[in-house]
Design a protein around this motif. Sequence first.
Motif, short mmCIF file in Angstrom:
data_model
loop_
_atom_site.label_atom_id
_atom_site.label_comp_id
_atom_site.label_asym_id
_atom_site.label_seq_id
_atom_site.Cartn_x
_atom_site.Cartn_y
_atom_site.Cartn_z
N MET A 77 0.86 -1.19 0.00
CA MET A 77 0.00 0.00 0.00
C MET A 77 0.89 1.23 0.00
O MET A 77 2.09 1.14 0.27
N PRO A 78 0.36 2.40 -0.30
CA PRO A 78 1.17 3.63 -0.19
C PRO A 78 1.51 3.89 1.28
O PRO A 78 0.63 3.92 2.15
N VAL A 79 2.81 4.05 1.57
CA VAL A 79 3.25 4.27 2.95
C VAL A 79 4.22 5.43 3.00
O VAL A 79 4.91 5.73 2.01
N ASN A 80 4.27 6.07 4.16
CA ASN A 80 5.25 7.11 4.43
C ASN A 80 6.39 6.46 5.22
O ASN A 80 6.24 6.11 6.39
N ILE B 172 7.21 5.28 9.46
CA ILE B 172 7.57 3.95 9.96
C ILE B 172 8.90 4.00 10.68
O ILE B 172 9.07 3.38 11.75
N VAL B 173 9.87 4.74 10.14
CA VAL B 173 11.17 4.86 10.80
C VAL B 173 11.01 5.52 12.17
O VAL B 173 11.60 5.07 13.17
N ARG B 174 10.21 6.57 12.22
CA ARG B 174 10.00 7.27 13.49
C ARG B 174 9.34 6.35 14.52
O ARG B 174 9.70 6.35 15.71
N HIS C 15 17.70 11.18 13.14
CA HIS C 15 16.76 10.93 12.04
C HIS C 15 16.62 12.21 11.22
O HIS C 15 16.08 13.21 11.68
N HIS C 16 17.11 12.18 9.99
CA HIS C 16 17.02 13.33 9.09
C HIS C 16 15.69 13.24 8.32
O HIS C 16 15.61 12.60 7.28
N GLN C 17 14.69 13.91 8.84
CA GLN C 17 13.37 13.88 8.22
C GLN C 17 13.05 15.28 7.71
O GLN C 17 12.54 16.12 8.41
N LYS C 18 13.34 15.51 6.43
CA LYS C 18 13.09 16.82 5.84
C LYS C 18 11.80 16.86 5.04
O LYS C 18 11.25 17.93 4.81
N GLN C 19 11.34 15.71 4.57
CA GLN C 19 10.15 15.69 3.75
C GLN C 19 9.47 14.33 3.88
O GLN C 19 10.04 13.39 4.42
N THR C 20 8.26 14.26 3.38
CA THR C 20 7.53 13.01 3.38
C THR C 20 8.09 12.09 2.29
O THR C 20 8.17 12.49 1.13
N ILE C 21 8.49 10.89 2.67
CA ILE C 21 9.07 9.92 1.74
C ILE C 21 8.06 8.79 1.57
O ILE C 21 7.85 7.99 2.48
N THR C 22 7.42 8.75 0.42
CA THR C 22 6.38 7.74 0.20
C THR C 22 6.78 6.77 -0.91
O THR C 22 7.53 7.11 -1.82
N CYS C 23 6.28 5.55 -0.79
CA CYS C 23 6.44 4.54 -1.83
C CYS C 23 5.41 3.44 -1.58
O CYS C 23 4.70 3.45 -0.57
N MET C 24 5.35 2.47 -2.49
CA MET C 24 4.45 1.33 -2.34
C MET C 24 5.20 0.22 -1.60
O MET C 24 6.23 -0.27 -2.08
N ILE D 222 20.24 8.16 10.25
CA ILE D 222 19.27 7.67 9.27
C ILE D 222 18.90 8.82 8.35
O ILE D 222 18.41 9.85 8.79
N SER D 223 19.13 8.62 7.05
CA SER D 223 18.85 9.67 6.06
C SER D 223 18.14 9.05 4.86
O SER D 223 18.02 7.83 4.74
N TYR D 224 17.72 9.94 3.93
CA TYR D 224 16.94 9.50 2.77
C TYR D 224 17.52 10.11 1.49
O TYR D 224 18.08 11.21 1.50
N ARG D 225 17.34 9.37 0.41
CA ARG D 225 17.55 9.91 -0.94
C ARG D 225 16.38 9.43 -1.78
O ARG D 225 15.90 8.31 -1.60
N SER D 226 15.91 10.26 -2.68
CA SER D 226 14.74 9.86 -3.46
C SER D 226 14.86 10.39 -4.88
O SER D 226 15.54 11.39 -5.16
N SER D 227 14.19 9.70 -5.78
CA SER D 227 14.06 10.11 -7.17
C SER D 227 12.66 9.75 -7.62
O SER D 227 11.84 9.25 -6.83
N SER D 228 12.38 9.98 -8.89
CA SER D 228 11.04 9.65 -9.40
C SER D 228 10.81 8.15 -9.48
O SER D 228 9.67 7.70 -9.55
N GLU D 229 11.90 7.37 -9.48
CA GLU D 229 11.79 5.92 -9.64
C GLU D 229 11.95 5.15 -8.35
O GLU D 229 11.37 4.08 -8.18
N ALA D 230 12.78 5.65 -7.41
CA ALA D 230 13.12 4.84 -6.23
C ALA D 230 13.35 5.73 -5.02
O ALA D 230 13.58 6.94 -5.14
#
Length: 393
Positions: free
Chosen positions: A244-247, A251-253, A272-281, A310-318
């Motif tokens: 399902m779509p999750v943030n 979940i990390v928090r 925890h580096h939380q600068k934005q909402t990170i969503t995926c399926m 804990i940090s994040y990287r995101s793109s349109s694909e992953a």
Amino acid sequence: MNQNRQKKEPGTLWFWICGRLISLAVGCIILIAFLMWLRFYVQNKWHEYRMPEDVRAELAVLIKNPRLNINRYHEIIDTWYGLSYSDPSMGVMDWLVLGALILFFIPVIVLITLKAARPISRHIGRLDRAARSVSEGGFGFKVPVPDTLPLELQRLSENFNDMSVKLERYEKDLKKAHVTLAHELRSPLTAATGRLQGMIDGIFEPDEDQLKMVMRQLNELNRLVEDLHLLKLADAGQLNLDVMPVNLSDIVREKIAWITPSAKKVGVDIIHHQKQTITCMADPYRIGQVFLILMDNALRYAADGRVLDISYRSSSEAVVVVFRDSGPAVADNFLDSIFSPFVREDVSRSRHSGGSGLGLSIARAICEAHGGRLSAEKNKGKGLSFCITLPRH
């Protein structure tokens, strides 16, 4: 010769066979035609040699222009070359010579063909013996790969050797895993059985504390069995996911809140580096398992670093979630095996170790079931970074 020049790419089996067969056939035809021409050439030279000098000179003029004296031209030919020379059809002797040449070249063609096919036949025989050895359990058996073989046979041999080596490694890992599994299962079972036997024999009082100790061992055994079951389901591609779509940051928090008391006990600060909402399926429960495994892994093996970032990287694909610790790293040759079941390094990060050694294997299996991956790399300074890559869709 320039040693840096690239090695010539071997030809394919099709061109290898066609090239040799066509070359052999064309060569034989050319050689037979040449020998037939040579026969007539030698015969003509012999007739010319028998002629007187003046007749030879006269014939040379008439050959260039027979119309000067056509009767004299035929007279010389019939006298010195024979009446059959002007017959356009092949004579008996011509057929005998041609038949003799064909009979001579048939065994030559057969011998050359057998010699050309022998390397392929010999190598296929080696592959057959090697395959039989592997089928009988002789893993690790290899065959030589000559450069003269066609491209397909070279690749087949190289792939066979790789398969044989991997089967040998898999067999060793499987035996090692069986031994380790037996030990892991036996430890809590032996402890629980011993404690129960002690209560039966009257050595221990069957009070609440003793029963809780037995229950802890049984819970440990049950957890290990559940981990093994989950791992095998993932390996078989039968791990059910409720996608399902999750943030991911939520979940990390949540997992950070769950593990914070344990982190404080060992003195680890979770950033925890939380600068934005990170969503995926994804399946929130299973991905939560992965996050918790990596956090627990950092507390067990990298508590000396005092920090888990804990940090994040995101793109349109992953989406990539990075767990970076500052504890002692592992050896380079151990980095590839860190996700294998029951693998625990004897030094460095294992100084505070515990657990069964299945956590990272389960985490990678869950990521792969999502169509993603879990990888580990050494930091430039200290510690390791675990990168979870998940597809957005």
